[in-house]
Design an enzyme around this catalytic site. Structure first.
Site, PDB file in Angstrom:
ATOM      1  N   LYS A  13       0.845  -1.165   0.024  1.00 50.46           N
ATOM      2  CA  LYS A  13       0.034  -0.095   0.069  1.00 50.46           C
ATOM      3  C   LYS A  13       0.865   1.211  -0.034  1.00 50.46           C
ATOM      4  O   LYS A  13       0.573   2.210  -0.885  1.00 50.46           O
ATOM      5  CB  LYS A  13      -0.781  -0.057   1.314  1.00 50.46           C
ATOM      6  N   ARG A  88     -10.040   1.699   8.570  1.00 53.56           N
ATOM      7  CA  ARG A  88      -9.655   0.439   8.902  1.00 53.56           C
ATOM      8  C   ARG A  88     -10.673  -0.474   9.407  1.00 53.56           C
ATOM      9  O   ARG A  88     -10.544  -1.542   9.948  1.00 53.56           O
ATOM     10  CB  ARG A  88      -8.645   0.909  10.244  1.00 53.56           C
ATOM     11  N   ARG A 127      11.033  -6.197   5.451  1.00 52.38           N
ATOM     12  CA  ARG A 127      10.634  -4.421   5.273  1.00 52.38           C
ATOM     13  C   ARG A 127      11.638  -3.279   6.161  1.00 52.38           C
ATOM     14  O   ARG A 127      11.838  -3.395   6.890  1.00 52.38           O
ATOM     15  CB  ARG A 127       9.428  -4.015   5.395  1.00 52.38           C
ATOM     16  N   ARG A 159      10.756  -0.605  11.116  1.00 50.41           N
ATOM     17  CA  ARG A 159       9.843  -0.101  12.066  1.00 50.41           C
ATOM     18  C   ARG A 159      10.069  -0.961  13.321  1.00 50.41           C
ATOM     19  O   ARG A 159       9.845  -2.212  13.149  1.00 50.41           O
ATOM     20  CB  ARG A 159       8.473  -0.171  11.207  1.00 50.41           C
ATOM     21  N   ARG A 171      -1.110  -7.519  14.149  1.00 52.97           N
ATOM     22  CA  ARG A 171      -1.720  -6.700  13.030  1.00 52.97           C
ATOM     23  C   ARG A 171      -2.642  -7.206  11.976  1.00 52.97           C
ATOM     24  O   ARG A 171      -3.635  -6.956  11.270  1.00 52.97           O
ATOM     25  CB  ARG A 171      -0.657  -5.886  12.498  1.00 52.97           C
TER      26      ARG A 171
END
Ligand code: AMP
Length: 212
Positions: A13, A88, A127, A159, A171
């Site tokens: 995204k 969300r 990532r 992150r 998540r």
């Protein structure tokens, strides 16, 4: 152009959102980035949401909706925007609808990036992201020199919520329980565009352009 993009964590995204924003000259507004920036700057908002965000839970709807409302009221968002990470859940989607009605605006499309869970897990674990401009990288496709961003020279880091396997599972669980049902919500309105999120970044982007 007013767009929302959703999909499981690691679906692409952020990466696709930036490309869409460039092509249509609209701001890409990512609620996750807003929360992470607030945490990094240790603002009042940041202190309020730090624990929730780093454990992979969702920030309250009330706080998030207020924040989005404020952001969409800024000057650069007058002629359109792409929302990444918002809505969300159904509550947030209804709040966005109300906001659009108040402003006599309409959503052009809701894009969902579809990627199998084993692929997203691998993408999230590897990532890395530029701490300055937010550009995404992966351990298999790092910046050209020593973890400095190719774009701005900022430090490319992991992150905190990507480093914690438990937080990642949380998540993803939240995504399938709360966010995926938005597919039906937007399909009923005739706005849903399903995009296959597997393949190269260019391939996925071409699919998005055709769908829009
Ligand atoms: P993301 O970068 O979209 O994966 O978001 C990172 C984290 O920010 C999430 O795990 C949540 O804690 C928080 N967050 C981002 N967007 C929202 C939202 N729309 N509602 C509630 N929490 C959010």
């Amino acid at each position: 152009m007013r767009l929302v993009i959703f999909g499981p964590q690691g679906a692409g995204k952020g990466t696709q959102g930036k490309r869409i924003a460039e092509k249509w000259h609209i701001p890409a507004i990512a609620t996750g980035d807003i929360f992470r920036d607030a945490i990094a700057s240790e603002s009042k908002l940041g202190r309020e949401v730090k624990e929730i965000v780093e454990s992979g839970q969702l920030v309250t709807d009330e706080l998030t909706i207020e924040l989005v409302k404020e952001r969409l009221g800024q000057e650069d968002a007058v002629s359109g925007w792409l929302l990444d990470g918002f809505p969300r859940n159904t509550e947030q989607a209804q709040a966005l609808d109300r906001l659009l009605t108040e402003e006599e605006g309409e959503l052009d499309a809701a894009l969902v990036l579809e990627v199998p869970e084993e692929v997203t897990m691998k993408r999230i674990m590897g990532r890395r992201v530029c701490s300055e401009c937010g550009r995404n990288y992966h351990v298999d496709a790092p910046p050209q020199s020593d973890w400095s961003c190719d774009n701005c020279g900022g430090e490319v880091v992991q992150r905190p919520d990507d480093a914690d396997e438990e937080a990642i599972r949380q998540r993803l669980k939240t995504y399938y329980e709360e966010t995926e049902p938005l597919g039906e919500f937007y399909d009923d309105k005739g706005l849903l565009r399903r995009i296959v999120g597997v393949g190269s970044q260019n391939e996925v982007f071409q699919r998005i352009i055709s769908a829009i």
